[in-house]
Design a protein around this motif. Structure first.
Motif, PDB file in Angstrom:
ATOM      1  N   LEU A   4      40.226  49.740  27.537  1.00 13.63           N
ATOM      2  CA  LEU A   4      40.523  49.993  26.123  1.00 13.63           C
ATOM      3  C   LEU A   4      41.950  49.579  25.782  1.00 13.63           C
ATOM      4  CD1 LEU A   4      38.751  53.418  25.558  1.00 13.63           C
ATOM      5  CD2 LEU A   4      38.096  51.197  24.632  1.00 13.63           C
ATOM      6  N   TYR A   5      42.864  49.826  26.685  1.00 15.70           N
ATOM      7  CA  TYR A   5      44.252  49.411  26.474  1.00 15.70           C
ATOM      8  C   TYR A   5      44.319  47.896  26.236  1.00 15.70           C
ATOM      9  CZ  TYR A   5      48.980  47.958  27.691  1.00 15.70           C
ATOM     10  OH  TYR A   5      50.207  47.371  27.680  1.00 15.70           O
ATOM     11  N   HIS A   6      43.656  47.123  27.095  1.00 17.03           N
ATOM     12  CA  HIS A   6      43.703  45.663  26.976  1.00 17.03           C
ATOM     13  C   HIS A   6      42.958  45.166  25.739  1.00 17.03           C
ATOM     14  CE1 HIS A   6      46.002  44.905  30.519  1.00 17.03           C
ATOM     15  NE2 HIS A   6      45.188  45.640  31.249  1.00 17.03           N
ATOM     16  N   GLN A   7      42.082  45.983  25.185  1.00 18.83           N
ATOM     17  CA  GLN A   7      41.396  45.631  23.939  1.00 18.83           C
ATOM     18  C   GLN A   7      42.165  46.160  22.728  1.00 18.83           C
ATOM     19  OE1 GLN A   7      37.474  47.284  24.517  1.00 18.83           O
ATOM     20  NE2 GLN A   7      36.794  45.551  25.742  1.00 18.83           N
ATOM     21  N   HIS A   8      43.358  46.689  22.970  1.00 16.34           N
ATOM     22  CA  HIS A   8      44.229  47.242  21.924  1.00 16.34           C
ATOM     23  C   HIS A   8      43.594  48.430  21.204  1.00 16.34           C
ATOM     24  CE1 HIS A   8      46.881  43.908  22.684  1.00 16.34           C
ATOM     25  NE2 HIS A   8      45.861  43.078  22.517  1.00 16.34           N
ATOM     26  N   GLU A   9      42.771  49.174  21.921  1.00 16.78           N
ATOM     27  CA  GLU A   9      42.148  50.396  21.404  1.00 16.78           C
ATOM     28  C   GLU A   9      42.872  51.583  22.033  1.00 16.78           C
ATOM     29  OE1 GLU A   9      40.028  50.486  19.043  1.00 16.78           O
ATOM     30  OE2 GLU A   9      39.425  48.375  18.976  1.00 16.78           O
ATOM     31  N   LEU A  10      44.116  51.771  21.632  1.00  9.85           N
ATOM     32  CA  LEU A  10      44.974  52.755  22.298  1.00  9.85           C
ATOM     33  C   LEU A  10      44.571  54.196  22.064  1.00  9.85           C
ATOM     34  CD1 LEU A  10      47.599  52.418  24.086  1.00  9.85           C
ATOM     35  CD2 LEU A  10      46.738  50.352  23.051  1.00  9.85           C
ATOM     36  N   LEU A  11      43.977  54.511  20.914  1.00 13.60           N
ATOM     37  CA  LEU A  11      43.562  55.898  20.707  1.00 13.60           C
ATOM     38  C   LEU A  11      42.480  56.275  21.712  1.00 13.60           C
ATOM     39  CD1 LEU A  11      43.664  58.591  19.305  1.00 13.60           C
ATOM     40  CD2 LEU A  11      42.131  57.667  17.543  1.00 13.60           C
ATOM     41  N   GLY A  12      41.464  55.451  21.865  1.00 12.70           N
ATOM     42  CA  GLY A  12      40.418  55.715  22.858  1.00 12.70           C
ATOM     43  C   GLY A  12      40.986  55.753  24.266  1.00 12.70           C
ATOM     44  N   ALA A  13      41.926  54.850  24.562  1.00 17.09           N
ATOM     45  CA  ALA A  13      42.554  54.817  25.883  1.00 17.09           C
ATOM     46  C   ALA A  13      43.317  56.111  26.151  1.00 17.09           C
ATOM     47  CB  ALA A  13      43.488  53.612  25.988  1.00 17.09           C
ATOM     48  N   ARG A  14      43.990  56.624  25.138  1.00 13.74           N
ATOM     49  CA  ARG A  14      44.752  57.868  25.295  1.00 13.74           C
ATOM     50  C   ARG A  14      43.816  59.063  25.501  1.00 13.74           C
ATOM     51  NH1 ARG A  14      49.959  58.096  24.359  1.00 13.74           N
ATOM     52  NH2 ARG A  14      50.030  60.062  23.213  1.00 13.74           N
ATOM     53  N   ILE A  15      42.690  59.069  24.795  1.00 11.89           N
ATOM     54  CA  ILE A  15      41.734  60.167  24.947  1.00 11.89           C
ATOM     55  C   ILE A  15      41.124  60.145  26.352  1.00 11.89           C
ATOM     56  CG2 ILE A  15      39.497  61.044  24.153  1.00 11.89           C
ATOM     57  CD1 ILE A  15      40.412  60.156  21.294  1.00 11.89           C
ATOM     58  N   LEU A  16      40.805  58.961  26.862  1.00  7.39           N
ATOM     59  CA  LEU A  16      40.276  58.877  28.230  1.00  7.39           C
ATOM     60  C   LEU A  16      41.325  59.274  29.269  1.00  7.39           C
ATOM     61  CD1 LEU A  16      38.078  55.657  28.183  1.00  7.39           C
ATOM     62  CD2 LEU A  16      37.330  58.025  28.436  1.00  7.39           C
ATOM     63  N   LEU A  17      42.568  58.892  29.044  1.00  8.49           N
ATOM     64  CA  LEU A  17      43.628  59.291  29.977  1.00  8.49           C
ATOM     65  C   LEU A  17      43.796  60.803  29.959  1.00  8.49           C
ATOM     66  CD1 LEU A  17      45.809  58.631  32.002  1.00  8.49           C
ATOM     67  CD2 LEU A  17      47.342  58.080  30.086  1.00  8.49           C
ATOM     68  N   ARG A  18      43.652  61.397  28.805  1.00  4.42           N
ATOM     69  CA  ARG A  18      43.716  62.858  28.697  1.00  4.42           C
ATOM     70  C   ARG A  18      42.635  63.496  29.565  1.00  4.42           C
ATOM     71  NH1 ARG A  18      41.215  66.195  24.253  1.00  4.42           N
ATOM     72  NH2 ARG A  18      42.256  68.182  24.328  1.00  4.42           N
TER      73      ARG A  18
END
Length: 177
Positions: A4-18
């Motif tokens: 998600l980070y590499h797709q510039h979908e940072l909100l989803g990436a942050r939720i998954l990291l959480r």
């Protein structure tokens, strides 16, 4: 999270990291409990109850034991990995419908022009720190899973072997507690 980070979908990436931090916290919590059992600081039967609460606990279904609070696990994990709780809190702010989750992530205010411009700002705000946060989470996870857990599990097996008759004798008293 990295995809998600590499797709510039940072909100989803942050939720998954959480979510990954919650998993890490559960592992640290479990390892901490095992360490207390082998050090004779935690009763084995109480450890069994905590394990059940961790694995099958629920806050919604009365048929199951009450789940261990994730913030309790995060606070204990933060003692071993300082900064983990702060990282989690930051990620949580992004996930919730509040200033960070709505306004900061999607609005840019130009106070001189009295203008608010709406756009997806997650990558702009968090991309620099996100990969380092993933790395820190994974380093801690592999430390817990590849180093600490195997050693503690062997110690627990040895402890159970040495204390088998005591455990057998005390298991009935657990049912009456």
């Amino acid at each position: 999270s990295q995809v998600l980070y590499h797709q510039h979908e940072l909100l989803g990436a942050r939720i998954l990291l959480r979510s990954a931090l919650e998993t890490l916290a559960a592992l640290v919590y479990s390892n901490n409990c095992v360490g207390k059992v082998v050090a004779n600081e935690l009763n084995f039967h109480k450890f069994s109850e905590l394990t059940a609460r961790l694995v099958i606990g629920s806050r919604l279904d009365d048929r199951f034991p009450e789940a261990v609070n994730v913030l309790t696990m995060l606070d204990r994990s933060d003692k071993r990995y300082p900064g983990l709780r702060r990282m989690y809190d930051s990620l949580s702010e992004s996930a919730h419908l509040n200033y960070d989750g709505l306004f900061l992530g999607y609005a840019n205010v130009d106070y001189e022009e009295d203008e608010t411009n709406l756009s997806n700002r997650w990558a702009e705000l968090f991309s620099k720190q996100h990969l380092k946060s993933i790395e820190n989470c994974m380093i801690a996870f592999f430390d817990e899973y590849d180093k600490i857990w195997p050693e503690l599990f062997e110690e627990l097996e040895e402890w159970v072997g040495k204390n088998d008759s005591m455990l057998e004798a005390t298991k009935e008293s657990l049912a009456t507690d």
